[in-house]
Design an enzyme around this catalytic site. Sequence first.
Site, PDB file in Angstrom:
ATOM      1  N   ASP A  33       9.243  -5.190  -5.427  1.00 39.77           N
ATOM      2  CA  ASP A  33       8.857  -4.454  -6.633  1.00 39.77           C
ATOM      3  C   ASP A  33       8.463  -5.473  -7.695  1.00 39.77           C
ATOM      4  O   ASP A  33       9.274  -6.324  -8.073  1.00 39.77           O
ATOM      5  CB  ASP A  33      10.072  -3.631  -7.081  1.00 39.77           C
ATOM      6  CG  ASP A  33       9.836  -2.886  -8.383  1.00 39.77           C
ATOM      7  OD1 ASP A  33       8.781  -3.082  -9.027  1.00 39.77           O
ATOM      8  OD2 ASP A  33      10.726  -2.101  -8.761  1.00 39.77           O
ATOM      9  N   ASP A  82       1.632   0.753 -12.431  1.00 41.98           N
ATOM     10  CA  ASP A  82       1.515   1.066 -13.857  1.00 41.98           C
ATOM     11  C   ASP A  82       2.762   1.803 -14.354  1.00 41.98           C
ATOM     12  O   ASP A  82       3.364   1.431 -15.380  1.00 41.98           O
ATOM     13  CB  ASP A  82       0.262   1.945 -14.047  1.00 41.98           C
ATOM     14  CG  ASP A  82      -0.381   1.787 -15.408  1.00 41.98           C
ATOM     15  OD1 ASP A  82       0.136   0.991 -16.222  1.00 41.98           O
ATOM     16  OD2 ASP A  82      -1.398   2.466 -15.658  1.00 41.98           O
TER      17      ASP A  82
HETATM   18  N1  AR6 Z   1       5.490  -3.238  -7.176  1.00 34.47           N
HETATM   19  C1  AR6 Z   1       4.486  -3.745  -6.404  1.00 34.47           C
HETATM   20  N2  AR6 Z   1       3.542  -2.988  -5.820  1.00 34.47           N
HETATM   21  C2  AR6 Z   1       3.593  -1.650  -6.018  1.00 34.47           C
HETATM   22  C3  AR6 Z   1       4.598  -1.035  -6.827  1.00 34.47           C
HETATM   23  C4  AR6 Z   1       5.580  -1.901  -7.413  1.00 34.47           C
HETATM   24  N3  AR6 Z   1       6.564  -1.427  -8.179  1.00 34.47           N
HETATM   25  N4  AR6 Z   1       4.378   0.302  -6.825  1.00 34.47           N
HETATM   26  C5  AR6 Z   1       3.271   0.528  -6.062  1.00 34.47           C
HETATM   27  N5  AR6 Z   1       2.802  -0.644  -5.566  1.00 34.47           N
HETATM   28  P1  AR6 Z   1      -1.453   1.587  -7.617  1.00 34.47           P
HETATM   29  P2  AR6 Z   1      -4.355   1.230  -8.071  1.00 34.47           P
HETATM   30  C6  AR6 Z   1       1.610  -0.900  -4.704  1.00 34.47           C
HETATM   31  O1  AR6 Z   1      -1.639   3.016  -7.324  1.00 34.47           O
HETATM   32  O2  AR6 Z   1      -4.682   1.615  -6.684  1.00 34.47           O
HETATM   33  C7  AR6 Z   1      -2.097   4.249 -11.661  1.00 34.47           C
HETATM   34  O3  AR6 Z   1      -1.789   5.590 -11.873  1.00 34.47           O
HETATM   35  C8  AR6 Z   1       0.972   0.295  -4.035  1.00 34.47           C
HETATM   36  O4  AR6 Z   1       1.634   0.572  -2.819  1.00 34.47           O
HETATM   37  O5  AR6 Z   1      -0.326   1.170  -8.492  1.00 34.47           O
HETATM   38  O6  AR6 Z   1      -5.057   0.042  -8.696  1.00 34.47           O
HETATM   39  C9  AR6 Z   1      -2.908   3.628 -12.789  1.00 34.47           C
HETATM   40  O7  AR6 Z   1      -2.606   4.211 -14.048  1.00 34.47           O
HETATM   41  C10 AR6 Z   1      -0.456  -0.190  -3.824  1.00 34.47           C
HETATM   42  O8  AR6 Z   1      -0.584  -0.946  -2.626  1.00 34.47           O
HETATM   43  O9  AR6 Z   1      -2.782   0.945  -8.331  1.00 34.47           O
HETATM   44  C11 AR6 Z   1      -4.326   3.898 -12.380  1.00 34.47           C
HETATM   45  O10 AR6 Z   1      -4.756   5.180 -12.801  1.00 34.47           O
HETATM   46  C12 AR6 Z   1      -0.699  -1.144  -4.992  1.00 34.47           C
HETATM   47  O11 AR6 Z   1       0.580  -1.428  -5.540  1.00 34.47           O
HETATM   48  C13 AR6 Z   1      -4.280   3.834 -10.878  1.00 34.47           C
HETATM   49  O12 AR6 Z   1      -2.931   4.155 -10.512  1.00 34.47           O
HETATM   50  C14 AR6 Z   1      -1.600  -0.581  -6.070  1.00 34.47           C
HETATM   51  O13 AR6 Z   1      -1.354   0.804  -6.226  1.00 34.47           O
HETATM   52  C15 AR6 Z   1      -4.587   2.449 -10.348  1.00 34.47           C
HETATM   53  O14 AR6 Z   1      -4.646   2.500  -8.951  1.00 34.47           O
END
Ligand code: AR6
Length: 187
Positions: free
Chosen positions: A17, A41
Site C-alpha cells: 500500500d 487517490d
Molecule cells: N497502493 C498502491 N497501489 C494501489 C493502491 C494503494 N493503496 N490502491 C490501488 N492501487 P487507480 P488510475 C493500484 O484506480 O487507474 C481514481 O478514482 C491499483 O490496483 O488508483 O490511474 C482517481 O481519482 C492499480 O493497479 O488509478 C482517478 O479518477 C493502480 O494502483 C482514477 O481513479 C492504479 O489504480 C485514476 O485511475
Amino acid sequence: MKELRVSDGVLRLVQGDITQVRADAVVNAANSALSGGGGVDGAIHRAGGPSILRECRSIGRCPSGSAVVTGAGDLPARIVIHAVAPIWRGGAHGEAELLGSAYAESFRLAEEHASGSIALPSLGTGAYGYPLDQAAPIALRAALAHLRSGAQPRDVTFVLWSIKALEAFEEALESFTDLKAPEKASP
Ligand code: AR6
C-alpha cells in the site's frame, strides 16, 4: 521485492500500500479535476487528511500526462505528486505518450522539490483501465531513463498493490535486454 542498481541509484519493486511507504515524494494516481476518488487517490486522501484536497482545490486542474505538487498532510512523506494517467481508449489515442509523460513529469517535479526518494503506484492501471502488461514497460522505461540521467531522486520504488501487478512489472523488467551486468536484477 526486487531491487536493481542503476548507475548510483536504486530501482525497487515491492508489493503493498503506497500510503504505508516512507519516501520524500509519493505519487498519487489522480484525475484531471484533482477531486479525489477511489484506488490510490482515495487511499492517499484518507491517510493524508483534508489538507491535501484543500491544496488540490486551490490548484484547480491538471491535464492528462502531467502532474502537480501538494504537501503530504499526515503521510510519511514531504510532498505528494498528483499525476494524471490517460483513460485507456484502446491504445490508439496517444495513451502510451501520455502515460510516459505522467511518469516523466513526476520525476521532474520530485527533483525540483529536492526529493531523495520517490514512491510510485502503477498509474492508469486501475479505474483508468490501462492494461498492466503494456503499462509496466512504460513505467519502468521512465524510471530507468530518470535514474540514468543522474538526476535526483536516486531512490525509486514502485509500490504495487496486487501480486499480478508486481509480476507484470517483474516480467517487464526482465524483458529489457539493455540492462547491463551491474544493473542486473537480483531476486
Ligand atoms: N497502493 C498502491 N497501489 C494501489 C493502491 C494503494 N493503496 N490502491 C490501488 N492501487 P487507480 P488510475 C493500484 O484506480 O487507474 C481514481 O478514482 C491499483 O490496483 O488508483 O490511474 C482517481 O481519482 C492499480 O493497479 O488509478 C482517478 O479518477 C493502480 O494502483 C482514477 O481513479 C492504479 O489504480 C485514476 O485511475
